[in-house]
Design a protein around this motif. Structure first.
Motif, PDB file in Angstrom:
ATOM      1  N   ILE A  64       0.825  -1.203   0.000  1.00  0.00           N
ATOM      2  CA  ILE A  64       0.000   0.000   0.000  1.00  0.00           C
ATOM      3  C   ILE A  64       0.858   1.252   0.000  1.00  0.00           C
ATOM      4  CG2 ILE A  64      -1.619   1.338   1.410  1.00  0.00           C
ATOM      5  CD1 ILE A  64      -2.882  -1.394   2.199  1.00  0.00           C
ATOM      6  N   CYS A  65       1.908   1.265   0.813  1.00  0.00           N
ATOM      7  CA  CYS A  65       2.786   2.442   0.857  1.00  0.00           C
ATOM      8  C   CYS A  65       3.466   2.666  -0.494  1.00  0.00           C
ATOM      9  CB  CYS A  65       3.825   2.281   1.957  1.00  0.00           C
ATOM     10  SG  CYS A  65       3.161   2.480   3.623  1.00  0.00           S
ATOM     11  N   LYS A  66       3.857   1.584  -1.152  1.00  0.00           N
ATOM     12  CA  LYS A  66       4.461   1.729  -2.479  1.00  0.00           C
ATOM     13  C   LYS A  66       3.452   2.297  -3.480  1.00  0.00           C
ATOM     14  CE  LYS A  66       8.650   0.280  -1.736  1.00  0.00           C
ATOM     15  NZ  LYS A  66       9.769   1.269  -1.764  1.00  0.00           N
ATOM     16  N   ALA A  67       2.196   1.884  -3.344  1.00  0.00           N
ATOM     17  CA  ALA A  67       1.161   2.378  -4.257  1.00  0.00           C
ATOM     18  C   ALA A  67       0.840   3.852  -3.992  1.00  0.00           C
ATOM     19  CB  ALA A  67      -0.101   1.534  -4.125  1.00  0.00           C
ATOM     20  N   VAL A  68       0.794   4.239  -2.731  1.00  0.00           N
ATOM     21  CA  VAL A  68       0.528   5.648  -2.394  1.00  0.00           C
ATOM     22  C   VAL A  68       1.696   6.524  -2.824  1.00  0.00           C
ATOM     23  CG1 VAL A  68       0.083   7.268  -0.497  1.00  0.00           C
ATOM     24  CG2 VAL A  68      -1.021   5.016  -0.500  1.00  0.00           C
ATOM     25  N   ASP A  69       2.905   6.003  -2.625  1.00  0.00           N
ATOM     26  CA  ASP A  69       4.124   6.662  -3.112  1.00  0.00           C
ATOM     27  C   ASP A  69       4.262   8.087  -2.585  1.00  0.00           C
ATOM     28  OD1 ASP A  69       6.493   6.924  -4.512  1.00  0.00           O
ATOM     29  OD2 ASP A  69       5.524   7.559  -6.372  1.00  0.00           O
ATOM     30  N   SER A  70       4.263   8.205  -1.263  1.00  0.00           N
ATOM     31  CA  SER A  70       4.380   9.512  -0.625  1.00  0.00           C
ATOM     32  C   SER A  70       5.233   9.412   0.632  1.00  0.00           C
ATOM     33  CB  SER A  70       2.998  10.051  -0.248  1.00  0.00           C
ATOM     34  OG  SER A  70       3.110  11.176   0.611  1.00  0.00           O
ATOM     35  N   PRO A  71       6.080  10.406   0.890  1.00  0.00           N
ATOM     36  CA  PRO A  71       6.840  10.416   2.150  1.00  0.00           C
ATOM     37  C   PRO A  71       5.938  10.576   3.368  1.00  0.00           C
ATOM     38  CG  PRO A  71       7.087  12.506   0.998  1.00  0.00           C
ATOM     39  CD  PRO A  71       6.388  11.585   0.053  1.00  0.00           C
ATOM     40  N   SER A  72       4.682  10.908   3.147  1.00  0.00           N
ATOM     41  CA  SER A  72       3.731  11.088   4.245  1.00  0.00           C
ATOM     42  C   SER A  72       2.916   9.842   4.532  1.00  0.00           C
ATOM     43  CB  SER A  72       2.792  12.250   3.939  1.00  0.00           C
ATOM     44  OG  SER A  72       3.472  13.479   4.043  1.00  0.00           O
ATOM     45  N   CYS A  73       3.221   8.721   3.881  1.00  0.00           N
ATOM     46  CA  CYS A  73       2.501   7.469   4.121  1.00  0.00           C
ATOM     47  C   CYS A  73       3.517   6.345   4.318  1.00  0.00           C
ATOM     48  CB  CYS A  73       1.570   7.152   2.958  1.00  0.00           C
ATOM     49  SG  CYS A  73       0.579   5.664   3.206  1.00  0.00           S
ATOM     50  N   LYS A  74       3.699   5.919   5.553  1.00  0.00           N
ATOM     51  CA  LYS A  74       4.697   4.915   5.899  1.00  0.00           C
ATOM     52  C   LYS A  74       4.081   3.857   6.815  1.00  0.00           C
ATOM     53  CE  LYS A  74       8.024   6.729   3.503  1.00  0.00           C
ATOM     54  NZ  LYS A  74       8.621   6.008   2.351  1.00  0.00           N
ATOM     55  N   ILE A  75       4.912   2.939   7.281  1.00  0.00           N
ATOM     56  CA  ILE A  75       4.456   1.815   8.104  1.00  0.00           C
ATOM     57  C   ILE A  75       4.796   2.035   9.567  1.00  0.00           C
ATOM     58  CG2 ILE A  75       4.722  -0.661   8.565  1.00  0.00           C
ATOM     59  CD1 ILE A  75       5.466  -1.022   5.615  1.00  0.00           C
ATOM     60  N   LEU A  76       3.834   1.729  10.428  1.00  0.00           N
ATOM     61  CA  LEU A  76       4.085   1.549  11.852  1.00  0.00           C
ATOM     62  C   LEU A  76       4.203   0.036  12.067  1.00  0.00           C
ATOM     63  CD1 LEU A  76       1.954   3.023  14.819  1.00  0.00           C
ATOM     64  CD2 LEU A  76       3.268   0.921  14.921  1.00  0.00           C
ATOM     65  N   PHE A  77       5.399  -0.438  12.316  1.00  0.00           N
ATOM     66  CA  PHE A  77       5.626  -1.873  12.507  1.00  0.00           C
ATOM     67  C   PHE A  77       5.507  -2.172  14.000  1.00  0.00           C
ATOM     68  CE2 PHE A  77       7.537  -5.967  12.793  1.00  0.00           C
ATOM     69  CZ  PHE A  77       7.508  -6.541  11.525  1.00  0.00           C
ATOM     70  N   ASP A  78       4.348  -2.706  14.393  1.00  0.00           N
ATOM     71  CA  ASP A  78       4.117  -3.081  15.798  1.00  0.00           C
ATOM     72  C   ASP A  78       4.621  -4.513  15.977  1.00  0.00           C
ATOM     73  OD1 ASP A  78       2.839  -4.161  18.190  1.00  0.00           O
ATOM     74  OD2 ASP A  78       1.682  -2.312  18.221  1.00  0.00           O
ATOM     75  N   ILE A  79       5.694  -4.657  16.720  1.00  0.00           N
ATOM     76  CA  ILE A  79       6.372  -5.946  16.854  1.00  0.00           C
ATOM     77  C   ILE A  79       5.486  -6.972  17.541  1.00  0.00           C
ATOM     78  CG2 ILE A  79       8.402  -7.092  17.859  1.00  0.00           C
ATOM     79  CD1 ILE A  79       9.821  -4.292  17.529  1.00  0.00           C
ATOM     80  N   TYR A  80       4.688  -6.540  18.507  1.00  0.00           N
ATOM     81  CA  TYR A  80       3.752  -7.454  19.177  1.00  0.00           C
ATOM     82  C   TYR A  80       2.740  -8.013  18.177  1.00  0.00           C
ATOM     83  CZ  TYR A  80      -0.493  -8.739  21.699  1.00  0.00           C
ATOM     84  OH  TYR A  80      -1.629  -9.397  22.138  1.00  0.00           O
ATOM     85  N   HIS A  81       2.100  -7.131  17.435  1.00  0.00           N
ATOM     86  CA  HIS A  81       1.083  -7.572  16.483  1.00  0.00           C
ATOM     87  C   HIS A  81       1.678  -8.494  15.423  1.00  0.00           C
ATOM     88  CE1 HIS A  81      -2.427  -5.412  17.827  1.00  0.00           C
ATOM     89  NE2 HIS A  81      -1.763  -4.271  17.876  1.00  0.00           N
ATOM     90  N   GLN A  82       2.853  -8.155  14.928  1.00  0.00           N
ATOM     91  CA  GLN A  82       3.415  -8.947  13.840  1.00  0.00           C
ATOM     92  C   GLN A  82       4.031 -10.260  14.312  1.00  0.00           C
ATOM     93  OE1 GLN A  82       2.392  -8.305  10.855  1.00  0.00           O
ATOM     94  NE2 GLN A  82       1.363  -6.655  11.956  1.00  0.00           N
TER      95      GLN A  82
END
Length: 293
Positions: free
Chosen positions: A192-210
């Motif tokens: 999704i972030c690659k498709a949006v292609d914006s510095p304002s759209c990134k990932i929050l990687f929650d280690i617990y959830h993942q």
């Protein structure tokens, strides 16, 4: 020696000496309530307590709902104490019904309006990141259509955020705690972030959830590294501080540090033990897990 035994602060030429703050290798961010037994209920006192323990960041999911006066007070305290502001939740999250995945224009406009409001909050509290959760799946639509709807909404939100240098971080949430949500895995967030292609759209990687959703933590972090802007922490099982579950946080933190991460790692978890003893256990767990150099 007698003074130390009585708990009196040692003095040098009559002046009290202040304990040296611990220096962490990464910017771990506690939240309000984590140290309330030790620091008291007042948010300002809690922020000062965090700084006294050596923490250099703070996150607050509920910051947007606090009074403007309190937001300003907290921002002033963080600035004085050298604390960086982490994430706050940017919008209403739809836990049980679709919103962004549906493509409904009214729900999209509601979301975008809330993003605009969050810009003002971010300015007020010196925040750069805000959490976005796309909401529930739309069971009446193919996943491809849902993804297109979400991407379009996020592109429009990015247009709002980019001029201000702000970043929304998309948080995938695990199927066990949050069944039915559209966004659940890091590869999906990466796509999704690659498709949006914006510095304002990134990932929050929650280690617990993942850890629950997909495991294979360090390789998955590496695979989507260039789209990760923020981490959150919690051990599994229990969603408490590191060292209480199965995740080898010392190795995870070492890997993140070695890749040059300069951002914030939010301590989005509970305390495994109640009271001041439990609060000290949280501090000690981070000191132990941070000894990876």
């Amino acid at each position: 020696m007698a003074g130390a035994a009585l708990g009196v602060t040692p003095t040098l030429f009559g002046a009290e000496t202040k304990p040296t703050e611990h220096k962490f290798n990464l910017k771990y961010a506690p939240h309000l309530g984590m140290f309330k037994t030790s620091a008291g209920e007042d948010p300002i006192d809690q922020l000062n307590f965090m700084a006294d323990q050596g923490f250099t960041a703070f996150e607050d999911n509920g910051m947007k709902g606090r009074t403007i006066d309190l937001q300003k007070q907290m921002a002033n305290t963080m600035e004085k104490r050298g604390i960086s502001m982490g994430v706050f939740v940017a919008h209403k999250i739809y836990w049980k019904e679709p919103n962004l995945a549906s493509g409904d224009e009214n729900l999209r406009e509601e979301f975008l309006s809330q993003i605009k409001e969050s810009v003002e909050v971010a300015k007020r509290v010196n925040a750069k990141w805000m959490t976005v959760v796309p909401g529930h799946v739309d069971l009446r639509q193919n996943m491809g259509y849902q993804t297109a709807h979400v991407v379009e909404s996020l592109k429009r939100a990015s247009d709002i955020l980019e001029p201000h240098g702000l970043v929304m971080v998309l948080e995938p949430l695990n199927f066990r705690n949050h069944p039915g949500l559209f966004l659940s895995e890091s590869p999906q967030a990466f796509e999704i972030c690659k498709a949006v292609d914006s510095p304002s759209c990134k990932i929050l990687f929650d280690i617990y959830h993942q850890q629950i959703q997909e495991g294979n933590l360090i390789p998955n972090i590496e695979a989507c590294w260039d789209e990760i802007a923020y981490f959150q922490i919690g051990d599994n099982p229990g969603r408490n501080e590191p060292t209480t579950g199965e995740i080898n946080y010392k190795n995870v933190f070492k890997s993140i540090h070695e890749k040059g991460f300069k951002g914030i790692l939010g301590m989005e978890h509970g305390n495994s033990i109640k009271g001041t003893r439990g609060e000290q256990a949280v501090i000690d767990a981070y000191k132990a897990s941070d000894t990876f150099l």
